[in-house]
Design a protein around this motif. Structure first.
Motif, PDB file in Angstrom:
ATOM      1  N   TRP A   9     -62.662  60.591  93.701  1.00 53.11           N
ATOM      2  CA  TRP A   9     -63.185  59.802  92.578  1.00 53.11           C
ATOM      3  C   TRP A   9     -63.581  58.421  93.083  1.00 53.11           C
ATOM      4  O   TRP A   9     -62.836  57.766  93.789  1.00 53.11           O
ATOM      5  CB  TRP A   9     -62.144  59.687  91.471  1.00 53.11           C
ATOM      6  CG  TRP A   9     -62.784  59.823  90.114  1.00 53.11           C
ATOM      7  CD1 TRP A   9     -63.240  58.810  89.331  1.00 53.11           C
ATOM      8  CD2 TRP A   9     -63.048  61.036  89.413  1.00 53.11           C
ATOM      9  NE1 TRP A   9     -63.771  59.326  88.171  1.00 53.11           N
ATOM     10  CE2 TRP A   9     -63.671  60.682  88.192  1.00 53.11           C
ATOM     11  CE3 TRP A   9     -62.835  62.389  89.694  1.00 53.11           C
ATOM     12  CZ2 TRP A   9     -64.072  61.639  87.254  1.00 53.11           C
ATOM     13  CZ3 TRP A   9     -63.227  63.333  88.767  1.00 53.11           C
ATOM     14  CH2 TRP A   9     -63.838  62.954  87.563  1.00 53.11           C
ATOM     15  N   GLN A  10     -64.774  57.979  92.716  1.00 49.12           N
ATOM     16  CA  GLN A  10     -65.372  56.802  93.335  1.00 49.12           C
ATOM     17  C   GLN A  10     -65.329  55.564  92.428  1.00 49.12           C
ATOM     18  O   GLN A  10     -65.188  55.663  91.213  1.00 49.12           O
ATOM     19  CB  GLN A  10     -66.844  57.094  93.679  1.00 49.12           C
ATOM     20  CG  GLN A  10     -67.045  58.244  94.647  1.00 49.12           C
ATOM     21  CD  GLN A  10     -68.499  58.687  94.685  1.00 49.12           C
ATOM     22  OE1 GLN A  10     -69.203  58.669  93.682  1.00 49.12           O
ATOM     23  NE2 GLN A  10     -68.958  59.092  95.871  1.00 49.12           N
ATOM     24  N   SER A  11     -65.484  54.431  93.086  1.00 50.42           N
ATOM     25  CA  SER A  11     -65.641  53.165  92.370  1.00 50.42           C
ATOM     26  C   SER A  11     -66.624  52.290  93.136  1.00 50.42           C
ATOM     27  O   SER A  11     -66.880  52.519  94.320  1.00 50.42           O
ATOM     28  CB  SER A  11     -64.299  52.444  92.235  1.00 50.42           C
ATOM     29  OG  SER A  11     -63.782  52.126  93.512  1.00 50.42           O
ATOM     30  N   ILE A  12     -67.204  51.325  92.421  1.00 52.31           N
ATOM     31  CA  ILE A  12     -68.058  50.338  93.083  1.00 52.31           C
ATOM     32  C   ILE A  12     -67.144  49.287  93.694  1.00 52.31           C
ATOM     33  O   ILE A  12     -66.316  48.680  93.012  1.00 52.31           O
ATOM     34  CB  ILE A  12     -69.030  49.672  92.083  1.00 52.31           C
ATOM     35  CG1 ILE A  12     -69.951  50.715  91.468  1.00 52.31           C
ATOM     36  CG2 ILE A  12     -69.835  48.575  92.778  1.00 52.31           C
ATOM     37  CD1 ILE A  12     -70.916  51.365  92.430  1.00 52.31           C
ATOM     38  N   TYR A  26     -74.340  47.263  97.792  1.00 50.60           N
ATOM     39  CA  TYR A  26     -73.102  47.621  97.107  1.00 50.60           C
ATOM     40  C   TYR A  26     -72.426  48.741  97.865  1.00 50.60           C
ATOM     41  O   TYR A  26     -73.071  49.501  98.588  1.00 50.60           O
ATOM     42  CB  TYR A  26     -73.363  48.031  95.645  1.00 50.60           C
ATOM     43  CG  TYR A  26     -74.217  49.253  95.451  1.00 50.60           C
ATOM     44  CD1 TYR A  26     -73.650  50.528  95.328  1.00 50.60           C
ATOM     45  CD2 TYR A  26     -75.610  49.143  95.374  1.00 50.60           C
ATOM     46  CE1 TYR A  26     -74.448  51.649  95.132  1.00 50.60           C
ATOM     47  CE2 TYR A  26     -76.414  50.258  95.182  1.00 50.60           C
ATOM     48  CZ  TYR A  26     -75.821  51.510  95.058  1.00 50.60           C
ATOM     49  OH  TYR A  26     -76.602  52.633  94.874  1.00 50.60           O
ATOM     50  N   THR A  27     -71.119  48.808  97.727  1.00 51.26           N
ATOM     51  CA  THR A  27     -70.361  49.874  98.372  1.00 51.26           C
ATOM     52  C   THR A  27     -69.863  50.857  97.319  1.00 51.26           C
ATOM     53  O   THR A  27     -69.477  50.461  96.214  1.00 51.26           O
ATOM     54  CB  THR A  27     -69.162  49.324  99.165  1.00 51.26           C
ATOM     55  OG1 THR A  27     -68.320  48.578  98.289  1.00 51.26           O
ATOM     56  CG2 THR A  27     -69.624  48.433 100.291  1.00 51.26           C
ATOM     57  N   VAL A  28     -69.889  52.115  97.667  1.00 49.97           N
ATOM     58  CA  VAL A  28     -69.304  53.174  96.853  1.00 49.97           C
ATOM     59  C   VAL A  28     -68.097  53.691  97.619  1.00 49.97           C
ATOM     60  O   VAL A  28     -68.228  54.185  98.744  1.00 49.97           O
ATOM     61  CB  VAL A  28     -70.309  54.308  96.576  1.00 49.97           C
ATOM     62  CG1 VAL A  28     -69.629  55.453  95.845  1.00 49.97           C
ATOM     63  CG2 VAL A  28     -71.492  53.777  95.766  1.00 49.97           C
ATOM     64  N   THR A  29     -66.925  53.563  97.001  1.00 55.65           N
ATOM     65  CA  THR A  29     -65.672  53.811  97.704  1.00 55.65           C
ATOM     66  C   THR A  29     -64.874  54.908  97.021  1.00 55.65           C
ATOM     67  O   THR A  29     -64.549  54.785  95.832  1.00 55.65           O
ATOM     68  CB  THR A  29     -64.830  52.523  97.743  1.00 55.65           C
ATOM     69  OG1 THR A  29     -65.622  51.457  98.275  1.00 55.65           O
ATOM     70  CG2 THR A  29     -63.584  52.711  98.591  1.00 55.65           C
TER      71      THR A  29
END
Length: 915
Positions: A9-12, A26-29
């Motif tokens: 499950w990802q977050s910015i 931006y990073t998607v983590t």
């Protein structure tokens, strides 16, 4: 959903926009795994991607993006499994991305990088590598094919971004650009076998002339490097005493490019330094903006330990004294901070260089304006009133104006408990006094003080305060550039007060209060926080339209309004909706905004907009959500038995069927309904209820707000939680015999209380609860070292009296004394390294219920804190919570740990999970 969904499950993560708004990163983590850094335009034209990129920044000319690259998650994991030493772990790399050509350069084994604040010709980075051969101060960057058995060293690379040419210096452990990017200073350590340190010290590298100057020679500790605003002066502290010396001897050094070497301008013997004081290596060094003043830290010379004493022949004891400012545990927690404490002083490098102490042990806190060009600084002291913080929040302060010209002090006010600020140009001191809920302005030159909100019908303190203590204010929104006015928030609106008292008016025309909408000014500037410099003050230009964030207290919607600060009209709505906004920033040269937008059903994706009316969605994280049964969030309102209007959030599964009956879990803390439009990802939590996960698995989750009556926190929880659940039981789709409750910390206490007062709950989960307020009252919060009395008398526990003033309230609100009433099966989480709630509170609850032969379980995650930190423990507790509630609320078979526990002989072998 099942537990396998968490890791992906990802977050910015981080994000940024270039000065002209042309480029965005931006990073998607993922929760666990490898992140990705995306580079795009505001029109969603992706121009690049850097796998595992982080700590990104644009060059000032917006031609390059620079970032670090983490090693593969799998590589780091494998190294941890193999118990590699820190210097053997996989290393970061450096990424240099050309925005015009999309060319990406990767450089391995990079420890850090820096780019100048205002120019962009150069980049500096430190790489761990074999030293150049032969060992020269300056070397070509061409790789050598000759084998080497030398140990890796830190090598500073200074790279011309346009040409790619580099200059290197080995054995560098600190480096710092000036603002203009035409000079760089760095600290070079001695070679491994060089006891003298012939080439060690501080270097000034002129990038224009490509010349390095050894401006301070010798082995030592060099710290607090600071340029002035014009980059024509440099200062730093250094200690060149023998490495094993117990007594450090820092000195303040000063350098200009016209000098051959840096000179000492202050040491322990300089005129103005108090007797038995010295220059501190732990105080920030900074120049005033005009370059006339140089600020630094001084401190008393500390006593050193007698190393001739035989340690095992002497006692190791803490001595508590009733007159100590702070309790011994608090002193020990803050020991390093106290040992490193410094006191602000100033000297004038071009005018005599006398040291002028501004702070001392009786006036320890002195604050400057951002520019520090003005004469007066703000001094505050709570000396003589610190013991009171054992039972109250915040100490009473005396306020002083301190002259940076001669160190003289003017006492401005006494016994103030609240926030205290110095205006941007240093002409006024402004404070909020909790004792009378008022804002005050003091004119330093005239010595006059006035109450800004005198006779106004509006409350400027927290209107929702329900703890037995004087409320705080809503804070300062900003200032005018010339110190003419300060902007102050009430609950809903923003007020403009002339600091000399000549004018006061509502900037938002009272529209916030009349519509129950909170307006707040958002400072969009992407100012870098430079070492040794305070945060820039928020300057509001009333001549420009003011963009205000807005929160509607009725429907919980968020959005934006625009206000004209020069007239008395209501702010005009730009956009409002059932969403939540975050991470808002604006390009510094254009009005182009970047922000995240979320709701309960939509992940917090990244958006860009020129005006907040039209927007472009840049990211699309978590597309897998559509594969799962998600949920909905709705505002629920009811009336409590005492007639109080109440509200909370009701979460339902996406496939909710009103013809079915659902189990309900109530999760609560204090007030949660303002988060109606907050996205809740399925994630292993520190011990809170994993709301979206339980909703996906067929539960209704109810999150009621609780408002408290002083002296009766337990009854207050009953009033709101139980009445809300009773309201839900009226619905045909609620299984009234399958109700559960879950809470962590303060929520855990309330869970423990509720099961002693009602049998309506079929299952309960209590994380880190206090169950015996009489024993907890005098205890220690070991994380901070503070005594717990303030919590019961003044803050969250809300008793409002000492234990000996009203012992009956402590007993009434302590679940321990009422545990014979419990019929609900309950799990307790209480960890042995909890620094907030003593874990013996959980033990008291467990052993009492066990003695009473009530169904109870206790989870102690070894070495864990108040809220779980280790991800493996978070995953473990999520499995147990689901198994526990599934058994008691859905009738599923009990997992082995529920049925028979896990004996110590099987610890680490069998975790007792079900199938």
């Amino acid at each position: 959903m099942d537990h396998s969904v968490y890791d992906g499950w990802q977050s910015i993560g981080s994000s940024g926009i270039s000065a002209d708004g042309s480029f965005i990163f931006y990073t998607v983590t993922p929760q666990e795994g490898d992140a990705q850094l995306f580079i795009t335009t505001p029109h969603k034209q992706q121009i690049g991607k850097i796998d595992r990129g982080f700590q990104a920044d644009f060059s000032a000319d917006q031609r390059f993006l620079v970032a670090l690259i983490k090693p593969f998650f799998s590589e780091s994991r494998e190294a941890r499994i193999r118990k590699k030493k820190p210097d053997e772990m996989p290393k970061d790399s450096l990424a240099i991305f050309a925005l015009e050509t999309a060319n990406l350069i990767k450089i391995p084994n990079v420890k850090s990088y820096k780019i100048p604040e205002e120019t962009s010709e150069y980049l500096a980075y430190v790489r761990e590598d074999l030293p150049p051969s032969p060992d020269t101060l300056k070397a070509d960057t061409a790789e050598t094919d000759k084998p080497s058995h030398k140990k890796p060293v830190s090598i500073l690379h200074i790279r011309n971004l346009a040409s790619g040419n580099e200059t290197t210096f080995e054995r560098v452990n600190m480096y710092h650009f000036n603002k203009d990017g035409n000079a760089l200073v760095f600290v070079r350590t001695a070679a491994e076998k060089d006891s003298i340190g012939a080439d060690a010290g501080l270097y000034y590298y002129d990038l224009v002339s490509d010349a390095a100057h050894h401006i301070s020679r010798g082995k030592g500790v060099y710290k607090n490097i600071a340029f002035d605003e014009s980059t024509s002066q440099l200062a730093f502290t250094a200690d060149k005493s023998p490495e094993k010396s117990l007594q450090k001897a820092f000195k303040l050094y000063y350098y200009t490019p016209a000098q051959d070497t840096a000179i000492v301008i202050a040491d322990a013997y300089t005129n103005g330094v108090p007797s038995n004081w010295y220059i501190s290596g732990d105080g920030d060094v900074r120049f005033s903006k005009n370059g006339k003043k140089l600020f630094f830290g001084i401190a008393p010379v500390p006593r050193v330990k007698d190393t001739t004493l035989v340690e095992f022949e002497h006692a190791n004891v803490d001595i508590w004294h009733w007159k100590d400012d702070y309790l011994q545990p608090q002193q020990l927690v803050n020991l390093r901070e106290e040992l490193n404490r410094s006191y602000l002083a100033v000297t004038y490098p071009k005018q005599g260089r006398k040291v002028i102490p501004l702070a001392d042990e009786q006036l320890p806190e002195v604050r400057l304006t951002y520019d520090a060009d003005n004469e007066f600084a703000l001094g505050t002291t709570d000396i003589g009133r610190r013991i009171e913080t054992q039972w109250q929040t915040g100490s009473f302060q005396d306020i002083y104006a301190v002259s940076t010209t001669d160190g003289s002090r003017k006492k401005i006010a006494a016994n103030i408990r609240g926030s205290i600020s110095l205006s941007p140009t240093g002409n006024y001191i402004v404070w909020f006094n909790r004792s009378d809920s008022s804002w005050y302005s003091h004119t330093i030159q005239s010595g006059s003080t006035l109450r800004l909100n005198a006779d106004l019908p509006v409350i400027f303190s927290d209107e929702d305060n329900d703890v037995p203590d004087e409320p705080n204010g809503y804070g300062i929104a900003g200032w005018t550039e010339d110190d003419a006015a300060v902007f102050i928030n009430d609950k809903y609106d923003i007020w403009a007060f002339a600091l000399d008292g000549t004018e006061r008016r509502i900037l938002t025309n009272g529209a916030g209060r009349s519509n129950q909408v909170t307006f707040r000014y958002i400072h969009f500037a992407n100012d870098r926080n430079l070492p040794g410099r305070p945060r820039k003050p928020t300057i509001i230009d009333k001549k420009e339209p003011l963009i205000l964030s807005a929160f509607n207290h009725i429907n919980k919607e968020n959005g934006w309004y625009v206000s004209n600060g020069r007239n008395n009209r209501d702010p005009k709505e730009i956009s409002m909706g059932p969403f939540r906004l975050g991470a808002v920033q604006r390009a510094t040269e254009t009005k182009h905004y970047l922000y995240t937008k979320e709701s309960y059903v939509s992940s917090p994706d990244l958006y860009t907009s020129p005006d907040f009316t039209s927007e472009t969605k840049l990211s699309s994280i978590n597309p897998q959500q559509t594969n799962y049964n998600w949920g909905t969030a709705e505002l629920m309102q009811w009336t409590t038995p005492k007639g109080h209007a109440a509200e909370g959030i009701l979460y339902k599964p996406e496939d909710f069927d009103p013809n079915k009956k659902y189990p309900v879990i109530a999760y609560f803390y204090e007030r949660l309904s303002d988060g109606l439009h907050t996205y809740i990802p399925p994630t292993p939590t520190p011990s809170r209820l994993n709301i979206s996960f339980f909703v996906s698995n067929g539960y209704l989750v109810f999150a009621p707000d609780i408002r408290y009556e002083t002296g009766y926190p337990g009854r207050s929880a009953e009033e709101y939680v139980n009445s809300g659940m009773e309201e839900l039981k009226k619905q045909p789709w609620v299984d009234s015999g399958k109700l559960g409750i879950q809470g962590q910390s303060w929520g855990g206490y309330q869970v423990a209380h509720l099961i002693t007062r009602t049998d309506m709950y079929a299952a309960a989960w209590s994380g880190a609860p206090v169950v015996n307020m009489t024993s907890a009252y005098g205890g220690i919060r070991w994380g901070s070292g503070m005594n717990r009395q303030f919590q019961y008398e003044r803050t969250q526990s809300r008793i409002g009296a000492t234990l000996w003033e009203n012992p009956a309230l402590y007993i009434e609100n302590s679940p321990l004394f009422h545990l014979p009433n419990v019929t609900t099966p309950v799990v307790i989480m209480s960890n042995d390294a909890d620094g907030a709630v003593p874990w013996y509170q959980g033990i008291e609850m467990f052993t009492a219920l066990r003695r009473l032969q009530k169904p109870v379980w206790l989870l102690n995650y070894n070495g864990e804190a108040h809220n779980l930190v280790q991800r493996q423990n978070r995953k473990d507790i999520q499995r147990r919570e689901l198994e526990f509630f599934d058994h008691f609320l859905k009738g599923k078979p009990a997992a082995p740990w529920i049925e028979k526990g896990v004996p110590a002989t099987l610890k680490g072998i069998d975790w007792g999970f079900g199938n």
